[in-house]
Design a protein around this motif. Structure first.
Motif, PDB file in Angstrom:
ATOM      1  N   ARG A 145      15.250 -10.148  26.278  1.00 36.09           N
ATOM      2  CA  ARG A 145      15.790 -10.634  25.002  1.00 36.09           C
ATOM      3  C   ARG A 145      14.893 -11.719  24.411  1.00 36.09           C
ATOM      4  O   ARG A 145      14.737 -11.808  23.186  1.00 36.09           O
ATOM      5  CB  ARG A 145      17.215 -11.159  25.192  1.00 36.09           C
ATOM      6  N   ALA A 197      16.411 -17.763  33.261  1.00 36.89           N
ATOM      7  CA  ALA A 197      17.230 -16.566  33.102  1.00 36.89           C
ATOM      8  C   ALA A 197      18.666 -16.875  32.719  1.00 36.89           C
ATOM      9  O   ALA A 197      19.415 -15.960  32.380  1.00 36.89           O
ATOM     10  CB  ALA A 197      17.208 -15.753  34.395  1.00 36.89           C
ATOM     11  N   THR A 198      19.055 -18.124  32.743  1.00 36.18           N
ATOM     12  CA  THR A 198      20.413 -18.513  32.355  1.00 36.18           C
ATOM     13  C   THR A 198      20.480 -18.874  30.880  1.00 36.18           C
ATOM     14  O   THR A 198      21.350 -18.403  30.140  1.00 36.18           O
ATOM     15  CB  THR A 198      20.906 -19.698  33.202  1.00 36.18           C
ATOM     16  N   TYR A 199      19.544 -19.712  30.424  1.00 31.62           N
ATOM     17  CA  TYR A 199      19.560 -20.199  29.046  1.00 31.62           C
ATOM     18  C   TYR A 199      18.616 -19.420  28.123  1.00 31.62           C
ATOM     19  O   TYR A 199      18.587 -19.672  26.924  1.00 31.62           O
ATOM     20  CB  TYR A 199      19.187 -21.683  29.018  1.00 31.62           C
ATOM     21  N   GLU A 200      17.816 -18.496  28.708  1.00 33.74           N
ATOM     22  CA  GLU A 200      16.903 -17.645  27.928  1.00 33.74           C
ATOM     23  C   GLU A 200      15.895 -18.465  27.124  1.00 33.74           C
ATOM     24  O   GLU A 200      15.682 -18.226  25.934  1.00 33.74           O
ATOM     25  CB  GLU A 200      17.699 -16.713  27.008  1.00 33.74           C
ATOM     26  N   SER A 212      10.529 -17.589  32.219  1.00 36.17           N
ATOM     27  CA  SER A 212      11.660 -17.995  31.388  1.00 36.17           C
ATOM     28  C   SER A 212      12.876 -18.299  32.249  1.00 36.17           C
ATOM     29  O   SER A 212      13.086 -17.677  33.295  1.00 36.17           O
ATOM     30  CB  SER A 212      12.001 -16.872  30.400  1.00 36.17           C
ATOM     31  N   LYS A 215      20.124 -10.274  35.678  1.00 34.36           N
ATOM     32  CA  LYS A 215      19.764 -11.389  34.813  1.00 34.36           C
ATOM     33  C   LYS A 215      18.332 -11.287  34.302  1.00 34.36           C
ATOM     34  O   LYS A 215      17.947 -11.987  33.356  1.00 34.36           O
ATOM     35  CB  LYS A 215      19.950 -12.712  35.564  1.00 34.36           C
ATOM     36  N   ARG A 216      17.517 -10.433  34.934  1.00 40.56           N
ATOM     37  CA  ARG A 216      16.128 -10.283  34.494  1.00 40.56           C
ATOM     38  C   ARG A 216      16.059  -9.750  33.063  1.00 40.56           C
ATOM     39  O   ARG A 216      15.073  -9.980  32.351  1.00 40.56           O
ATOM     40  CB  ARG A 216      15.387  -9.335  35.447  1.00 40.56           C
ATOM     41  N   THR A 217      17.109  -9.046  32.625  1.00 40.18           N
ATOM     42  CA  THR A 217      17.111  -8.528  31.253  1.00 40.18           C
ATOM     43  C   THR A 217      17.106  -9.649  30.224  1.00 40.18           C
ATOM     44  O   THR A 217      16.776  -9.424  29.061  1.00 40.18           O
ATOM     45  CB  THR A 217      18.333  -7.622  31.015  1.00 40.18           C
ATOM     46  N   ASN A 218      17.479 -10.874  30.649  1.00 40.60           N
ATOM     47  CA  ASN A 218      17.485 -11.997  29.707  1.00 40.60           C
ATOM     48  C   ASN A 218      16.097 -12.272  29.157  1.00 40.60           C
ATOM     49  O   ASN A 218      15.938 -12.654  27.995  1.00 40.60           O
ATOM     50  CB  ASN A 218      18.038 -13.252  30.389  1.00 40.60           C
TER      51      ASN A 218
END
Length: 351
Positions: free
Chosen positions: A297, A133-136, A131, A291-294
């Protein structure tokens, strides 16, 4: 047909081609359960066409979003089957014959330092997701049985991207993943392709606290911290001074309070898992890893908004189809926002 004609059809007491009469003035216009089942069975055979739709939408994101694909996160998601075991042969289409069991252990540390191992066990499938990681939003994915290796499936996806969509790799600068993806083979693959890995590391030293760098006073820990051993035996932690591109090395030096301006270089090839282009003990590494948490989500939306926590899907082929459609919906909604001039909150399901 105008509204008045539609109204007359819905209130007509006689049977007509627009629906089956249930009562004197009510008509059932939705497809029957059997029609819906037949539709899904036919759609299940369109795996290649659905995948082409997904790839086309991902390509649109690369072409229309600034920085899309520069930071890619990887995660494996457990998806339980609707049933809890392999079904009998005579169970027909309602049975499950593709899923299997998987057990995964997670080690956590309590505030007092005690390590606790938690075990997660499920029967079903696993989603392997790449995925942005900026735009999810998804970049690539694969669905397998639950027991399939996360690292090996990731390597397969990356090989497929390199073969068919090399421009994606050219765009990618950072690859984020948890310690489950800490693999020498994966690290070497990413390094060869010029991608900086930001992957949490496992302790594979079996009791060793530090290792000596060549025949020097420098030692390092498995998490990337570097120390200088003084003649007195004092272990002084060195400060990261940046990446030296010309020598493909990390630079370390003393804190100003020591009044020692010497710089020590450690080549990345010393250990590619420990010494990465983005140093593990740097602020940049910590900022990127957050950012890996994105991607978590993204997985949360799959469970919550598309109700994969409570589903009735059976079979690997059908599971692939539903997940493919899920990602097509996400990307299509994002595409419609972009065409309307919206570039923020693309992963949300509201305008």
């Amino acid at each position: 047909m105008d509204f008045n004609n539609i109204y007359s059809v819905l209130t007509d007491k006689k049977d007509n081609k627009y629906g089956k009469r249930i009562r004197e003035s009510r008509y059932k216009l939705a497809p029957t359960a059997s029609a819906y089942t037949n539709f899904l069975n036919n759609l299940k055979e369109c795996e290649n066409e659905l995948r082409e739709m997904f790839d086309t939408l991902v390509k649109y994101m690369y072409e229309n979003l600034n920085g899309f694909g520069e930071i890619i996160a990887e995660d494996g998601k457990a998806i339980q089957s609707y049933v809890r075991r392999i079904s009998e042969k005579n169970s027909g289409n309602r049975g499950e014959r593709d899923a299997n069991w998987c057990q995964k252990n997670y080690t956590t540390t309590k505030p007092d330092g005690e390590k606790v191992v938690k075990t997660k066990k499920w029967f079903g499938f696993r989603l392997h997701l790449l995925s942005d990681a900026t735009y999810e939003m998804p970049v690539d994915f694969e669905v397998t049985k639950a027991s399939n290796s996360e690292v090996k499936e990731t390597e397969k996806m990356l090989d497929n991207i390199k073969e068919k969509y090399s421009e994606k790799l050219e765009q990618c600068r950072y690859f984020l993943a948890d310690k489950g993806y800490d693999s020498t083979e994966l690290t070497e693959w990413l390094t060869t392709e010029g991608v900086s890995q930001v992957i949490d590391i496992r302790n594979m030293w079996q009791g060793e606290e530090t290792k000596q760098f060549k025949n020097t006073n420098i030692v390092y820990a498995y998490k990337g911290k570097v120390y200088y051993i003084a003649d007195s035996g004092e272990k002084i932690e060195l400060i990261y001074k940046g990446y030296d591109k010309s020598r493909d090395s990390q630079r370390y030096g003393f804190h100003p309070k020591y009044h020692d301006k010497r710089i020590f270089r450690i080549p990345l090839r010393t250990d590619l898992r420990i010494f990465t282009k983005v140093a593990r003990n740097s602020k940049k590494w910590k900022r990127l890893y957050k950012k890996r948490t994105n991607i978590e989500r993204v997985n949360g939306r799959i469970d919550r908004d598309f109700q994969f926590e409570k589903h009735t899907i059976r079979g690997l082929k059908k599971m692939k189809m539903f997940l493919n459609i899920t990602f097509i919906i996400q990307l299509t909604l994002a595409k419609s926002k972009i065409e309307s001039g919206i570039t923020n909150g693309l992963a949300r399901y509201i305008a």
